[in-house]
Design a protein around this motif. Sequence first.
Motif, PDB file in Angstrom:
ATOM      1  N   LEU B  47       0.819  -1.216   0.000  1.00 35.40           N
ATOM      2  CA  LEU B  47       0.000   0.000   0.000  1.00 35.40           C
ATOM      3  C   LEU B  47       0.845   1.255   0.000  1.00 35.40           C
ATOM      4  O   LEU B  47       0.501   2.255  -0.633  1.00 35.40           O
ATOM      5  CB  LEU B  47      -0.935   0.005   1.222  1.00 35.40           C
ATOM      6  CG  LEU B  47      -1.865  -1.202   1.339  1.00 35.40           C
ATOM      7  CD1 LEU B  47      -2.766  -1.080   2.553  1.00 35.40           C
ATOM      8  CD2 LEU B  47      -2.703  -1.350   0.069  1.00 35.40           C
ATOM      9  N   VAL B  48       1.957   1.231   0.728  1.00 40.07           N
ATOM     10  CA  VAL B  48       2.845   2.398   0.763  1.00 40.07           C
ATOM     11  C   VAL B  48       4.249   1.945   0.402  1.00 40.07           C
ATOM     12  O   VAL B  48       4.806   1.067   1.067  1.00 40.07           O
ATOM     13  CB  VAL B  48       2.843   3.052   2.167  1.00 40.07           C
ATOM     14  CG1 VAL B  48       3.809   4.240   2.187  1.00 40.07           C
ATOM     15  CG2 VAL B  48       1.450   3.499   2.553  1.00 40.07           C
ATOM     16  N   ALA B  49       4.808   2.560  -0.655  1.00 38.07           N
ATOM     17  CA  ALA B  49       6.159   2.201  -1.067  1.00 38.07           C
ATOM     18  C   ALA B  49       7.168   3.089  -0.350  1.00 38.07           C
ATOM     19  O   ALA B  49       6.896   4.266  -0.105  1.00 38.07           O
ATOM     20  CB  ALA B  49       6.298   2.356  -2.571  1.00 38.07           C
ATOM     21  N   GLY B  50       8.313   2.543  -0.032  1.00 39.20           N
ATOM     22  CA  GLY B  50       9.364   3.331   0.595  1.00 39.20           C
ATOM     23  C   GLY B  50      10.241   3.989  -0.457  1.00 39.20           C
ATOM     24  O   GLY B  50      10.200   3.606  -1.628  1.00 39.20           O
ATOM     25  N   PRO B  51      11.040   4.975  -0.050  1.00 34.00           N
ATOM     26  CA  PRO B  51      11.936   5.667  -0.992  1.00 34.00           C
ATOM     27  C   PRO B  51      12.861   4.689  -1.703  1.00 34.00           C
ATOM     28  O   PRO B  51      13.181   4.870  -2.878  1.00 34.00           O
ATOM     29  CB  PRO B  51      12.721   6.624  -0.091  1.00 34.00           C
ATOM     30  CG  PRO B  51      11.915   6.764   1.140  1.00 34.00           C
ATOM     31  CD  PRO B  51      11.145   5.500   1.309  1.00 34.00           C
ATOM     32  N   GLY B  52      13.262   3.641  -1.009  1.00 29.44           N
ATOM     33  CA  GLY B  52      14.156   2.660  -1.624  1.00 29.44           C
ATOM     34  C   GLY B  52      13.490   1.962  -2.793  1.00 29.44           C
ATOM     35  O   GLY B  52      14.087   1.830  -3.871  1.00 29.44           O
ATOM     36  N   PRO B 224      -5.064   1.539  -9.241  1.00 31.10           N
ATOM     37  CA  PRO B 224      -5.933   0.413  -8.882  1.00 31.10           C
ATOM     38  C   PRO B 224      -5.195  -0.925  -8.898  1.00 31.10           C
ATOM     39  O   PRO B 224      -5.612  -1.865  -8.225  1.00 31.10           O
ATOM     40  CB  PRO B 224      -7.039   0.459  -9.939  1.00 31.10           C
ATOM     41  CG  PRO B 224      -6.511   1.274 -11.046  1.00 31.10           C
ATOM     42  CD  PRO B 224      -5.520   2.200 -10.473  1.00 31.10           C
ATOM     43  N   LEU B 225      -4.099  -1.021  -9.661  1.00 32.38           N
ATOM     44  CA  LEU B 225      -3.349  -2.275  -9.710  1.00 32.38           C
ATOM     45  C   LEU B 225      -2.348  -2.393  -8.564  1.00 32.38           C
ATOM     46  O   LEU B 225      -1.560  -3.338  -8.524  1.00 32.38           O
ATOM     47  CB  LEU B 225      -2.601  -2.391 -11.042  1.00 32.38           C
ATOM     48  CG  LEU B 225      -3.481  -2.522 -12.300  1.00 32.38           C
ATOM     49  CD1 LEU B 225      -2.630  -2.543 -13.555  1.00 32.38           C
ATOM     50  CD2 LEU B 225      -4.338  -3.786 -12.216  1.00 32.38           C
ATOM     51  N   LEU B 226      -2.344  -1.384  -7.678  1.00 34.14           N
ATOM     52  CA  LEU B 226      -1.427  -1.345  -6.538  1.00 34.14           C
ATOM     53  C   LEU B 226       0.042  -1.388  -6.961  1.00 34.14           C
ATOM     54  O   LEU B 226       0.882  -1.979  -6.303  1.00 34.14           O
ATOM     55  CB  LEU B 226      -1.722  -2.491  -5.559  1.00 34.14           C
ATOM     56  CG  LEU B 226      -3.072  -2.423  -4.848  1.00 34.14           C
ATOM     57  CD1 LEU B 226      -3.206  -3.583  -3.868  1.00 34.14           C
ATOM     58  CD2 LEU B 226      -3.233  -1.095  -4.119  1.00 34.14           C
ATOM     59  N   GLU B 227       0.341  -0.733  -8.128  1.00 37.24           N
ATOM     60  CA  GLU B 227       1.748  -0.610  -8.540  1.00 37.24           C
ATOM     61  C   GLU B 227       2.345   0.611  -7.848  1.00 37.24           C
ATOM     62  O   GLU B 227       2.814   1.549  -8.500  1.00 37.24           O
ATOM     63  CB  GLU B 227       1.845  -0.461 -10.057  1.00 37.24           C
ATOM     64  CG  GLU B 227       1.376  -1.698 -10.811  1.00 37.24           C
ATOM     65  CD  GLU B 227       1.256  -1.473 -12.314  1.00 37.24           C
ATOM     66  OE1 GLU B 227       1.207  -2.454 -13.059  1.00 37.24           O
ATOM     67  OE2 GLU B 227       1.211  -0.298 -12.735  1.00 37.24           O
ATOM     68  N   THR B 228       2.293   0.618  -6.536  1.00 40.96           N
ATOM     69  CA  THR B 228       2.636   1.833  -5.789  1.00 40.96           C
ATOM     70  C   THR B 228       4.023   2.387  -6.103  1.00 40.96           C
ATOM     71  O   THR B 228       4.149   3.596  -6.311  1.00 40.96           O
ATOM     72  CB  THR B 228       2.469   1.622  -4.279  1.00 40.96           C
ATOM     73  OG1 THR B 228       2.255   0.241  -4.017  1.00 40.96           O
ATOM     74  CG2 THR B 228       1.318   2.420  -3.763  1.00 40.96           C
TER      75      THR B 228
END
Lengths: 304, 266
Positions: B47-52, B224-228
């Motif tokens: 749901l939440v991507a990190g900077p890395g 919508p595809l969660l390609e965060t």
Amino acid sequence: MPAKEDMQYDEQSQTETPVSPFGDGNSPSAELNPSPTAADATTSVSVSRDGERGAGAVADTGTPAVRLQDVSVSFRTRSGEVTALDGFNLTIGDGERVAIVGPSGCGKSTLLSLVAGLLPPDGGIVDVRREVALMPQRDLLVPWRSALRNAALALEAQGKPRAQAAERARPLFERFGLAGFEHARTWELSGGMRQRVAFLRTILTGRPLLALDEPFGALDAITRGEMHEWLEQALAAEPRTMLLVTHDVEEALTLAGRVVLMTRRPGKVAGEIAVDRPTGLSRAQWTTSREFSILKSQALAALR
Amino acid sequence: MIAPRESLSRPPAGRRMRKWLAPAAATLLLLAAWEAFVRAGLVDSLLVAGPGDVAQTLIDEFSMLARHTLATGREALLGLLLAFVLGIGAGLTLHVSPLLRDATLPLLVGTQAVPLVVLAPLLVIAFGYGITAKLVIVAIACFFPIAVGTFDGLRSCDPELLRLMRSLGAGRMRTLRLVELPGALPRVLGGVRIAATWAFISAVFAEYAGSTEGLGYLIARGTPLLETPRVYAAILILTAASLALWSAVAVVERRLIPWERRDSAH
């Protein structure tokens, strides 16, 4: 106030009147006629266009460069009608240098607008027989042009190509103490320098009648003194008929051969002083002379 | 004692360093906290991507991201160009002709009053999925500040300068060319600067309404595809592109109107 039909506004170019634009140098050639008769005023419409433009009138050395007769101008403001000029008379001969001195709000700037053809009078005759170069109070240099090209604006405004206009302006920069400042940006110039550029712009119009509107009013006293000397030299090199409007009595007595004193609103002529400055006297010698202080106190008394 | 000019015109080296160093440090700190937050497993990394993750995506998918960035960049820049031409034309027209001003001003304001959110899909229906609809949308969003800047700039000309030009014998067109247009430049460029901030946003917006490529397309499809990480990367690129465009306009401003910077510095 005279009816609108009586209004006469007439400006003729230099080319239409084949008289030397510089007249006979410094000596005033025109007589001042301060009180026009009623007959003159009523025949105003027929006088100016056909009557005086004939060969006979041209041959007459007394043909003035500027003749204002019984001129009145009023403005409508929010607080009612304000009369700027009322029954004003002024004649300027070719080559004459006339200064108009008066307190703020005596209609001096209105007077210049009339002479420059930017404003029609409400009544009376405005007869200007020379092309007028107006130098406004503020230098109005534009920041996107260099000093040289600011002066050249006068020629470009008349349709001269850019390069040609700059080439015409260049020698004047050298002659009038601005050599080396051609490419200076306007914000790099001092107040005095800016006024010099503005004056060169005025000169470059090539018009024989200069109308100067408090040109040095914004300068400090020392710079103003320098500018007076500079202007005298410039006018010696490029003789012009001059109408100078100022509130500075000393400036008027230094630069003009005749000083017209004006009353506060509505503007009328309060008196006139002929300045007989001995030739060969420097500005410093003249402004500290006894004659000068007598003339000055006369002027101040008349203005009071 | 006269202070050396240098010290008056620019801050000392220490102050200048701080001007760059302080925000950079703050940003790094924020990124580190974010990364730590994600790594600690406090949120679902889906749901939440990190900077890395975002950085990794930028590297791995560089050519794909570049292709979409170019597509959006083309729409934004061409749309801005269109807005520039239309805006200057509109500003000039409004200035020169009072009749046209009265006739078209309500229409021009109207284009800004209609919300772009609802207009964009309709424009896509009208113009299709190609670049035309995007250019129209970007132009609608960007043209107004330029038109207003031009109109205001032309109107702001010193009346005494106009009087001088009249006394010098310059006609309407010559006065416009010699004095009014160059004098309007600062406000025109001010309008362009505002428009530049809108260019990328509105291009993305247009892509949202219907497209087959571009950063907006990536975001619209990826969310919508969660390609965060990919969506975050696209947002990062967008922000950078908007800032770059803004800076480019600022550089042009400094070049073309050096006197304005002086005035504001005083």
